[in-house]
Scaffold this motif. Structure first.
Motif, short mmCIF file in Angstrom:
data_model
loop_
_atom_site.label_atom_id
_atom_site.label_comp_id
_atom_site.label_asym_id
_atom_site.label_seq_id
_atom_site.Cartn_x
_atom_site.Cartn_y
_atom_site.Cartn_z
N TYR A 70 49.50 54.87 27.92
CA TYR A 70 50.01 55.39 29.20
C TYR A 70 50.17 54.26 30.20
O TYR A 70 49.39 53.31 30.20
N ALA A 72 50.94 53.91 34.54
CA ALA A 72 51.29 54.51 35.84
C ALA A 72 52.23 53.51 36.53
O ALA A 72 53.42 53.49 36.25
N GLY A 74 51.71 50.14 36.34
CA GLY A 74 51.71 48.91 35.56
C GLY A 74 51.22 47.69 36.33
O GLY A 74 51.65 46.57 36.05
N THR A 75 50.29 47.87 37.28
CA THR A 75 49.78 46.72 38.04
C THR A 75 48.44 46.21 37.48
O THR A 75 47.78 45.38 38.12
N SER A 76 48.08 46.70 36.32
CA SER A 76 46.80 46.28 35.74
C SER A 76 46.79 44.79 35.44
O SER A 76 47.80 44.22 35.05
N ALA A 133 43.43 46.42 46.42
CA ALA A 133 44.36 45.66 47.27
C ALA A 133 45.81 46.00 46.90
O ALA A 133 46.72 45.79 47.70
N SER A 134 46.02 46.53 45.70
CA SER A 134 47.37 46.88 45.23
C SER A 134 47.76 48.31 45.62
O SER A 134 48.70 48.87 45.06
N LYS A 139 49.24 53.63 41.30
CA LYS A 139 49.32 55.09 41.34
C LYS A 139 47.99 55.73 40.93
O LYS A 139 47.17 55.08 40.26
N ASN A 146 41.39 53.32 35.74
CA ASN A 146 40.76 51.99 35.81
C ASN A 146 39.47 52.00 36.62
O ASN A 146 38.78 51.00 36.69
N SER A 149 38.68 49.68 42.58
CA SER A 149 38.04 49.72 43.90
C SER A 149 38.46 48.49 44.69
O SER A 149 39.32 47.75 44.24
N ILE A 256 45.19 62.00 32.21
CA ILE A 256 44.79 62.68 33.45
C ILE A 256 46.05 63.30 34.05
O ILE A 256 46.94 62.58 34.54
N GLU A 475 36.00 45.62 38.60
CA GLU A 475 36.88 46.67 39.12
C GLU A 475 38.26 46.67 38.48
O GLU A 475 39.04 47.59 38.70
C1 FAD Z 1 48.13 41.91 43.51
C2 FAD Z 1 47.16 42.83 42.84
C3 FAD Z 1 45.99 43.15 43.48
C4 FAD Z 1 45.08 44.01 42.86
N1 FAD Z 1 43.93 44.33 43.52
C5 FAD Z 1 43.03 45.15 42.95
C6 FAD Z 1 41.83 45.49 43.65
O1 FAD Z 1 41.59 45.08 44.77
N2 FAD Z 1 40.96 46.30 43.02
C7 FAD Z 1 41.20 46.81 41.76
O2 FAD Z 1 40.37 47.56 41.26
N3 FAD Z 1 42.32 46.51 41.10
C8 FAD Z 1 43.25 45.70 41.65
N4 FAD Z 1 44.39 45.39 40.98
C9 FAD Z 1 44.59 45.94 39.63
C10 FAD Z 1 45.39 47.27 39.61
O3 FAD Z 1 46.37 47.24 40.62
C11 FAD Z 1 44.52 48.51 39.81
O4 FAD Z 1 43.53 48.61 38.83
C12 FAD Z 1 45.35 49.81 39.85
O5 FAD Z 1 44.51 50.88 40.14
C13 FAD Z 1 46.12 50.11 38.58
O6 FAD Z 1 46.97 51.20 38.85
P1 FAD Z 1 48.39 51.36 38.17
O7 FAD Z 1 49.04 52.56 38.73
O8 FAD Z 1 49.16 50.12 38.23
O9 FAD Z 1 47.93 51.66 36.67
P2 FAD Z 1 48.47 51.04 35.31
O10 FAD Z 1 48.28 49.57 35.33
O11 FAD Z 1 49.81 51.55 35.00
O12 FAD Z 1 47.44 51.70 34.30
C14 FAD Z 1 46.06 51.45 34.39
C15 FAD Z 1 45.33 52.10 33.22
O13 FAD Z 1 45.35 53.49 33.41
C16 FAD Z 1 45.89 54.15 32.27
N5 FAD Z 1 46.60 55.31 32.80
C17 FAD Z 1 47.63 55.31 33.66
N6 FAD Z 1 47.97 56.57 33.98
C18 FAD Z 1 47.12 57.38 33.30
C19 FAD Z 1 46.95 58.79 33.23
N7 FAD Z 1 47.71 59.64 33.90
N8 FAD Z 1 45.98 59.27 32.43
C20 FAD Z 1 45.17 58.43 31.73
N9 FAD Z 1 45.29 57.10 31.76
C21 FAD Z 1 46.24 56.59 32.55
C22 FAD Z 1 46.74 53.11 31.59
O14 FAD Z 1 46.85 53.35 30.20
C23 FAD Z 1 45.97 51.84 31.87
O15 FAD Z 1 44.95 51.70 30.92
C24 FAD Z 1 45.34 44.54 41.57
C25 FAD Z 1 46.53 44.21 40.94
C26 FAD Z 1 47.43 43.36 41.55
C27 FAD Z 1 48.71 43.05 40.84
#
Ligand code: FAD
Length: 510
Positions: A70, A72, A74-76, A133-134, A139, A146, A149, A256, A475
């Motif tokens: 999955y 969301a 894609g900022t992981s 911070a993202s 999403k 993840n 926090s 989820i 985090e």
């Molecule tokens: C510049 C920058 C700053 C950042 N700062 C922080 C920070 O301060 N703190 C922090 O914790 N992280 C930070 N991150 C990392 C990331 O942004 C976070 O962890 C964010 O919450 C990931 O959300 P996403 O929507 O991009 O999820 P995604 O990267 O798309 O997915 C995250 C995970 O969730 C799973 N997933 C997605 N949707 C679902 C669903 N519906 N059901 C089950 N599983 C699902 C995916 O398979 C993947 O394993 C940062 C990233 C960047 C690029």
């Protein structure tokens, strides 16, 4: 296997519009990265618009034994949102929300952007607890999966501690809505294996004091390495265990489909101060003092970090004079009333008087100065990117040390940067939780560089997880990045427990 993908594509086309089944090379390439340094080109990318489509797509994959991931936003950063198989993404149909109990709760679909959720809650002076911070991009599905926090949420306001309810689609196609009694009883009769299995694991941990202590220790720190084992210790009711295990499960235990959060207060009054200490040791001692005071955020920046932004426009002039030994704390206090804010400021100012201070910007509520101070912190990650050599990538790591070992941890990381020649590496992070990020640049275009990175990460893992008993991911989630070190951090028994959890949720995958 090629035949299976062709079969899958044909099956999917029966119910999913062809425009949302992506198989052309340029777009598959574009979907091949998240915000980490991994690239895996998916064979098929799906853009799904409803839960029925997710149920259908995942059942179709399962029938052909094809793995799926999955995504969301894609900022992981750890490589958990990339796939060389099927990548499941969501359309904008998943951005609905509902405010509940006058803003004390919010019901969200997984495609809602974190900052949008906070925008909906702003009129109620509330926000969601998790604050990565993202947040302007990421999403809810990714935030929850993840257990993301940030600077203020600490461990108390993350998704684990603020989730109220969720709807989960499990690997075998069963659904559970934890807010609906009928759904719970249907689930309990259709999945007794999972329900009883989790209760057994709960009892197993309770009769193993050494493992139970390790779990308690790990979650006193920030920790997102592997599954949330604290769920098996904090709860004995299987639905609560499931709900909390889903947080931080990175898409590997189920989908989820929606989540209801208990929201937290958004304080209207805020003030910040920047304090530069002579060295990491003094700054770390100040952090332990601040931990017992009403502070909302304490961000640590090492001398190398300060130097990386010193020449940026608008920086306070003393930043240029800082040495590599200097260590700064950016402190924020928040309150509901201005009198309360003044009292917080007084308490912090008084407490800091006992420490040697090299430079400081006094507490201010002036939005311009506050923005400049936080601009220093927010500019650190991009500053390393700006000086990277062509062909290298910027890597950000995310470890946590017990707070009383913060100074030692900083010193030991600096020694590793020197040992492996990462001269540009900087350290910053959420000091109250001992959560340090370090950022460095790395090429992967020669065997020598790959080996340098591998040896460095082995040493980091040994240092953080074994020598300091810390967290390898605080985090950002485990992802591909830390998967090889989960057993090192958690021990054979902790790792076996995680394998048992996966087997219960998804027996066919094991
Ligand atoms: C510049 C920058 C700053 C950042 N700062 C922080 C920070 O301060 N703190 C922090 O914790 N992280 C930070 N991150 C990392 C990331 O942004 C976070 O962890 C964010 O919450 C990931 O959300 P996403 O929507 O991009 O999820 P995604 O990267 O798309 O997915 C995250 C995970 O969730 C799973 N997933 C997605 N949707 C679902 C669903 N519906 N059901 C089950 N599983 C699902 C995916 O398979 C993947 O394993 C940062 C990233 C960047 C690029």
């Amino acid at each position: 296997m090629d035949k299976n993908y062709a079969l899958l594509e044909a099956t999917l086309a029966e119910k999913i519009d062809a425009s949302r089944i992506i198989t052309d090379e340029p777009r598959r390439l574009a979907y091949g990265t998240d915000a980490s340094f991994y690239r895996l080109i998916p064979r098929i990318v799906l853009r799904l618009k409803s839960l029925d489509e997710v149920i259908f797509a995942t059942a179709s994959c399962r029938e052909l034994s094809i793995p799926f991931t999955y995504r969301a936003a894609g900022t992981s950063l750890s490589g958990q949102a990339v796939s060389d198989s099927v990548l499941i993404t969501l359309t904008d149909d998943w951005r609905a929300h509902e405010i509940l109990d006058n803003g004390d709760k919010i019901h969200l679909l997984p495609g809602v952007i974190g900052a949008d959720a906070n925008r909906y809650l702003a009129p109620f002076q509330r926000k969601i607890g998790p604050d990565p911070a993202s947040i302007n991009t990421c999403k809810i599905g990714g935030i929850a999966a993840n257990n993301a926090s940030g600077m203020c949420c600490g461990t108390a306001q993350n998704s684990y501690h603020t989730v109220e309810h969720m709807t989960v689609l499990f690997a075998d196609g069963t659904l559970l809505d934890t807010a609906d009694d009928k759904s719970i009883s249907a689930f309990k009769s259709s999945r007794p294996d999972l329900v009883e299995g989790l209760v057994n694991l709960h009892h197993q941990i309770q009769s193993d004091p050494a493992l139970a202590d390790r779990i308690r220790h790990k979650y006193r720190l920030k920790n997102t390495t592997g599954y949330a084992l604290n769920a098996l210790l904090d709860f004995d009711e299987p639905i609560e265990i499931i709900k909390h295990l889903m947080i931080g499960s990175e898409g590997t235990l189920g989908f989820i489909a929606n989540i209801t959060y208990n929201t937290v207060i958004e304080h209207p009054h805020k003030a910040s101060t920047l304090v530069v200490f002579p060295d990491a040791n003094t700054a770390s001692l100040a952090v332990t003092t601040l931990a017992s005071l009403p502070v909302a955020a304490v961000e640590m920046m090492d001398g190398r970090a300060l130097k990386s932004v010193a020449e940026k426009p608008g920086m306070p002039s003393f930043i240029r004079k800082c040495t590599l030994e200097n260590t700064a704390l950016l402190i924020e206090v928040r309150a509901t009333q201005s009198e309360e804010l003044s009292s917080h400021i007084d308490q912090v100012t008084q407490a800091l008087q006992g420490f040697a201070i090299s430079e400081f910007v006094p507490f201010t509520e002036d939005p311009g100065i506050v923005a400049t101070l936080w601009g220093i912190r927010k500019g650190l990650f991009p500053a390393v990117g700006a000086v990277r050599e062509t062909g290298t990538t910027v890597i950000i790591e995310d470890v946590a040390f017990p707070i009383e070992k913060l100074a030692e941890g900083v010193e030991a990381l600096h020694a590793l940067f020197d040992k492996y020649g990462y001269r540009e590496a900087i350290i910053f992070g959420h000091a109250l939780e001992g959560n340090l990020h370090f950022v460095f640049t790395q090429g992967f275009d020669s065997q020598g560089e790959i080996e340098r990175y591998g040896a460095f990460m082995d040493d980091v893992a040994e240092l953080v997880a074994v020598r300091f008993g810390g967290s390898l991911k605080a985090e950002h989630g485990t992802g591909r990045n830390m998967a090889p070190y989960v057993e090192l951090e958690w021990g054979r028994d902790g790792y076996a427990l995680m394998q048992a959890i996966k087997k219960l949720f998804d027996p066919e995958a094991c």
